[in-house]
Design an enzyme around this catalytic site. Structure first.
Site, mmCIF file in Angstrom:
data_model
loop_
_atom_site.group_PDB
_atom_site.id
_atom_site.type_symbol
_atom_site.label_atom_id
_atom_site.label_comp_id
_atom_site.label_asym_id
_atom_site.label_seq_id
_atom_site.Cartn_x
_atom_site.Cartn_y
_atom_site.Cartn_z
ATOM 1 N N CYS A 198 -16.286 1.755 0.844
ATOM 2 C CA CYS A 198 -15.071 0.980 1.137
ATOM 3 C C CYS A 198 -14.645 1.121 2.591
ATOM 4 C CB CYS A 198 -13.950 1.393 0.199
ATOM 5 S SG CYS A 198 -13.454 3.126 0.350
ATOM 6 N N GLN A 228 -10.167 -3.794 -3.137
ATOM 7 C CA GLN A 228 -11.460 -3.313 -2.673
ATOM 8 C C GLN A 228 -12.541 -3.562 -3.724
ATOM 9 O OE1 GLN A 228 -12.278 -1.686 0.454
ATOM 10 N NE2 GLN A 228 -14.270 -2.305 -0.334
ATOM 11 N N ARG A 237 0.886 -1.185 0.000
ATOM 12 C CA ARG A 237 0.000 0.000 0.000
ATOM 13 C C ARG A 237 0.908 1.214 0.000
ATOM 14 N NH1 ARG A 237 -5.237 1.465 3.607
ATOM 15 N NH2 ARG A 237 -6.065 0.175 1.943
ATOM 16 N N ASP A 261 -17.056 7.498 -1.485
ATOM 17 C CA ASP A 261 -15.763 7.384 -0.796
ATOM 18 C C ASP A 261 -15.484 8.747 -0.159
ATOM 19 O OD1 ASP A 261 -13.206 6.564 0.006
ATOM 20 O OD2 ASP A 261 -12.318 6.742 -1.991
ATOM 21 N N HIS A 300 -7.482 0.851 -6.367
ATOM 22 C CA HIS A 300 -7.682 -0.015 -5.198
ATOM 23 C C HIS A 300 -8.356 -1.309 -5.672
ATOM 24 C CE1 HIS A 300 -7.877 -1.191 -1.153
ATOM 25 N NE2 HIS A 300 -8.680 -0.288 -0.637
ATOM 26 N N ARG A 306 -13.617 -8.419 1.727
ATOM 27 C CA ARG A 306 -12.191 -8.153 1.474
ATOM 28 C C ARG A 306 -11.375 -9.412 1.770
ATOM 29 N NH1 ARG A 306 -10.096 -3.005 1.678
ATOM 30 N NH2 ARG A 306 -8.224 -4.088 0.982
HETATM 31 N N1 NVA Z 1 -9.865 7.007 -1.274
HETATM 32 C C1 NVA Z 1 -9.536 6.501 0.034
HETATM 33 C C2 NVA Z 1 -9.813 5.034 0.114
HETATM 34 C C3 NVA Z 1 -9.529 4.423 1.456
HETATM 35 C C4 NVA Z 1 -9.749 2.943 1.472
HETATM 36 C C5 NVA Z 1 -8.080 6.816 0.339
HETATM 37 O O1 NVA Z 1 -7.249 6.662 -0.571
HETATM 38 O O2 NVA Z 1 -7.773 7.218 1.452
HETATM 39 N N1 CP Z 2 -11.151 0.048 2.563
HETATM 40 C C1 CP Z 2 -9.877 -0.046 2.980
HETATM 41 O O1 CP Z 2 -8.945 -0.291 2.198
HETATM 42 O O2 CP Z 2 -9.719 0.079 4.322
HETATM 43 P P1 CP Z 2 -8.353 0.280 5.120
HETATM 44 O O3 CP Z 2 -7.785 1.614 4.709
HETATM 45 O O4 CP Z 2 -8.739 0.201 6.551
HETATM 46 O O5 CP Z 2 -7.405 -0.830 4.728
#
Ligand code: NVA
Ligand code: CP
Length: 300
Positions: free
Chosen positions: A259, A132, A102, A219, A129, A287
């Site tokens: 998500c 997800q 990540r 989101d 993502h 997930r």
């Molecule tokens: N768009 C959000 C998704 C989190 C799972 C982010 O990148 O923080």
């Molecule tokens: N939806 C998602 O990826 O959650 P986290 O940021 O908690 O991993």
């Protein structure tokens, strides 16, 4: 399929195979049927951003598959002190069976895959993502029975979630309507892909996007790494909210996904969120199953 880097790389057949395997693994887990497909394998999990779901679902998923997960915070790795990703990839390939990462830049994930010789799984970048969205497709199929012909509406920022949802849903034969403020539309690469489809629409009107939708998704307004833009974004995204009024434009049996984490009264009201908690928390659970399917496909 050698890696999971972005939805653009997957065929409809590959997505279907992952969803089918995810359903099977979910069944096996619920019925206490052991499924140690990754016995003796190791997954390194590199996190340059926070996580609840991704970390815990990969970690327990790997354990349930008989393998061993290693949590690698970038604060503790040399990569956080500037060691090149090319070298990190070649070193980690000597120890691990797979890497989940990540991070911010999509290019870093692509480079890890290019220079290493073990499967790489994208656990979120600013661009996409995919884990997800595989869970989201699994959840939609679980609640609606099938995917083709359904309309998915996304309200909000044209970044990682919107990008992966648009590509994944279009590949699976769904119609896609994105409502994004003019300055927050998806990048050219996504729009070029989506514009091949007649059933794709990009608008700045949430009401238009939500019309007759089967699935509504949103989101956060400010993603991880954008905390300093929060005030500007609150102004830009005002009105880009899933609320009762927007639900009235969708089909009466429309489902809602998020998500998570969610910001109540920003992108979604508390009322709509709680009315659809059943779908949203099944999505979070999925997930685990979807990622186990990905790991088995790539690493078994
Ligand atoms: N768009 C959000 C998704 C989190 C799972 C982010 O990148 O923080
Ligand atoms: N939806 C998602 O990826 O959650 P986290 O940021 O908690 O991993």
């Amino acid at each position: 399929m050698k890696h999971l880097l972005k939805m653009l790389d997957l065929s409809k057949e590959e997505i279907t195979e992952i969803l089918d395997l995810a359903d099977q693994l979910k069944y096996e887990l619920k019925h206490n049927i052991p499924h140690p497909h990754l016995k003796g394998k190791t997954l390194g999990m590199i996190f340059q951003k926070a996580s609840t779901r991704t970390r815990v679902s990969f970690e327990t998923g790997m354990y349930q598959l008989g393998g061993y997960p290693l949590f690698l915070s970038s604060n503790d790795l040399q990569i956080g002190r500037g060691e090149p990703v090319q070298d990190t990839a070649r070193v980690l390939s000597r120890y691990l069976s797979g890497i989940m990462i990540r991070t911010f830049e999509q290019q870093e994930v692509e480079d890890l895959a290019k220079y290493g010789d073990i499967p790489v799984i994208n656990g979120l970048t600013d661009f996409c993502h995919p884990c997800q969205v595989l869970a989201d497709l699994m959840t939609i199929r679980e609640f609606k029975g099938s995917l083709a012909g359904l309309k998915m509406c996304f309200i909000g920022d044209g970044n990682n979630m919107a990008n992966s949802l648009a590509v994944g849903c279009l590949k699976m034969g769904m119609s896609v309507s994105l409502a994004c403020p003019k300055d927050y539309q998806p990048p050219r690469e996504i729009l070029d892909f989506a514009s091949q489809y007649d059933c794709f629409e990009l608008t700045d009107s949430p009401a238009q996007a939500a019309k007759d939708a089967d699935v509504l998704i949103t989101d956060v307004w400010a993603s991880m790494g954008q905390e300093e833009e929060a005030a500007v974004r609150r102004a830009a995204f005002a009105g880009y909210q899933i609320n009762d009024e927007l639900m009235a434009a969708a089909k009466p049996d429309a489902m809602v996904l998020h998500c998570l984490p969610a910001h109540r009264e920003e992108e979604i009201t508390e009322k709509v969120f709680e009315a659809h908690a059943k779908e949203i928390f099944e999505e979070a659970e999925n997930r685990l199953h979807a990622q186990k399917a990905v790991m088995v496909k790539l690493m078994a």
